[in-house]
Design an enzyme around this catalytic site. Structure first.
Site, short mmCIF file in Angstrom:
data_model
loop_
_atom_site.label_atom_id
_atom_site.label_comp_id
_atom_site.label_asym_id
_atom_site.label_seq_id
_atom_site.Cartn_x
_atom_site.Cartn_y
_atom_site.Cartn_z
N THR A 232 10.85 74.02 11.74
CA THR A 232 10.41 74.11 10.33
C THR A 232 10.73 75.50 9.80
O THR A 232 10.19 75.90 8.77
CB THR A 232 8.89 73.87 10.20
OG1 THR A 232 8.21 74.79 11.07
CG2 THR A 232 8.50 72.45 10.55
N ARG A 234 14.22 77.89 9.87
CA ARG A 234 15.48 77.97 9.12
C ARG A 234 16.53 77.17 9.91
O ARG A 234 16.58 77.26 11.14
CB ARG A 234 15.97 79.42 8.96
CG ARG A 234 15.26 80.20 7.89
CD ARG A 234 15.58 79.73 6.47
NE ARG A 234 14.84 80.46 5.45
CZ ARG A 234 13.66 80.12 4.95
NH1 ARG A 234 13.05 79.03 5.38
NH2 ARG A 234 13.08 80.85 4.01
N GLU A 263 21.91 72.79 4.81
CA GLU A 263 21.03 72.14 3.83
C GLU A 263 21.33 72.52 2.39
O GLU A 263 20.97 71.81 1.45
CB GLU A 263 19.56 72.43 4.13
CG GLU A 263 19.12 73.86 3.83
CD GLU A 263 17.63 74.08 4.09
OE1 GLU A 263 17.15 73.72 5.17
OE2 GLU A 263 16.95 74.63 3.19
N HIS A 295 12.98 70.20 3.71
CA HIS A 295 12.40 71.52 3.44
C HIS A 295 11.13 71.38 2.58
O HIS A 295 10.99 72.03 1.54
CB HIS A 295 13.43 72.43 2.75
CG HIS A 295 13.21 73.89 3.09
ND1 HIS A 295 14.23 74.74 3.42
CD2 HIS A 295 12.08 74.64 3.14
CE1 HIS A 295 13.73 75.94 3.66
NE2 HIS A 295 12.42 75.91 3.49
#
Ligand code: NAD
Length: 331
Positions: A232, A234, A263, A295
């Site tokens: 959770t 990067r 992402e 995210h």
């Protein structure tokens, strides 16, 4: 101050608008991400407000300087996306929101773990079709498992406290050991020992040149077969191609990610009518034991409120010449 706010979503607007009336600032909200095509939107403002995927390189900074921008108010904790040196050279200050809700991210990491462990994502779809069969839904207990935590900062510590409540043994690696965690029973070990002794590994360190691709084929080789890997933090902490290989050969038994290496052009957008061009995320989503969220670990009411309050506080402190307590300077 007049602030140009980039990458704005409806929930950002709602949250900032709730607290703006308590200040003299005005926000111009732009859906667009900050890049060389959109930077001109900053003209006529005193500051900009940006999020995780707004890349602020030296070219963008030169333009911002030209437009008279004096402050970049990041509405996030991580700052790997900003060229701090270039900002300092141009006299532009950077402030961030260091901790808006460590619990929000830590709880999301646990949500990923529990969903994968108990297959609730599959059960949800199954019962909606009146299929109440339990075939294939056998899970695993979290109680009694060994959890490895990489990075025991604000989020890692919140994660350890939750893991303690579940009755897990907690191992950790951090460049700085934390006394509060030691008192909680967390055992600090060298990173490879944490990797080799854990059933679940959760990443909570920042993305830096040292941590880039921390999880690669070499570090995966240290892990137990069937490991649950949770990220959770990067995306680029993980070398995606190595993780895909490890999912195929079952070295990784579960993967829960809220962040993804590539992402930037995918997350925070509705691409449901588009043809996905990213082969790696498409491959990841074919595995039954992979859970991807876009995210959203930070996205709770409490965290949004804290983000708005701290960002506006940073802007006011800058305007009034007060000490900018959340300033980031080049190391
Ligand atoms: P923090 O600064 O409080 O803690 C980071 C910890 O990592 C520190 O204890 C630091 O010593 C440690 N660390 C640094 N380099 C390391 C290394 N090489 N190996 C091991 N540990 C190392 O940060 P935080 O608030 O806990 O946030 C952690 C990360 O979570 C952020 O950097 C950000 O990237 C990410 N994050 C994600 C979301 C999300 O929505 N998914 C939201 C907020 C933050």
């Amino acid at each position: 101050m007049k602030i140009a706010c980039f990458s704005t979503k409806s929930y950002d607007r709602e949250s900032f608008d709730r607290f703006l009336s308590e200040t003299d600032h005005s926000f111009s909200y732009f859906d667009a991400k900050l890049d060389k095509h959109t930077v001109s939107l900053a003209e006529g403002h005193d500051a900009i407000c940006t999020f995780v995927n707004d890349h602020i390189d030296s070219g963008i900074i030169a333009k911002l300087h030209q437009f008279g921008i004096k402050l970049i108010a990041l509405r996030c904790a991580g700052y790997n996306q900003v060229d701090l040196k270039s900002a300092a050279e141009h006299g532009i200050k950077i402030a961030r929101v260091p901790a808006y809700s460590p619990e929000a991210v830590a709880e999301h990491a646990f949500a990923l773990i529990l969903t994968l462990a108990r297959k609730t994502h599959k059960a949800y779809n199954r019962v909606r079709e009146n299929n109440f069969s339990l075939e294939g839904l056998t899970g695993v207990n979290i109680h009694g498992k060994t959890v490895g935590v990489i990075g025991t900062g604000a989020i890692g510590r919140a994660f350890c406290r939750i893991a303690k409540g579940f009755g897990c043994t907690i191992l950790a690696y951090d460049v700085f050991e934390n006394d509060e965690m030691k008192q909680l029973g967390v055992k600090y070990l060298p990173m490879n020992e944490v990797l080799s002794k854990s059933h679940i590994i959760s990443l909570h360190c920042p993305l830096t040149p040292e941590t880039h691709h921390l999880i690669n084929s070499e570090s995966i080789a240290h892990m137990q077969n069937g490991i649950a890997l949770i990220n959770t933090s990067r995306g680029a902490l993980i070398e995606t191609k190595s993780v895909i290989r490890a999912l195929k050969n079952k070295k990784i038994g579960y993967l829960g990610i809220d962040v993804y290496e590539q992402e930037e052009n995918i997350f925070f957008k509705n691409l449901s009518e588009e043809i996905m061009q990213d082969e790696q995320i498409s491959r990841l989503m074919t595995f039954p034991n992979v859970l991807v969220t876009g995210h959203q670990a930070f996205l709770t009411k409490e965290a949004l409120e804290q983000i708005s309050r701290t960002t506006l506080g940073n802007i006011t402190a800058f305007e009034q010449g007060d000490t900018l307590v959340n300033e980031i300077k080049p190391s």
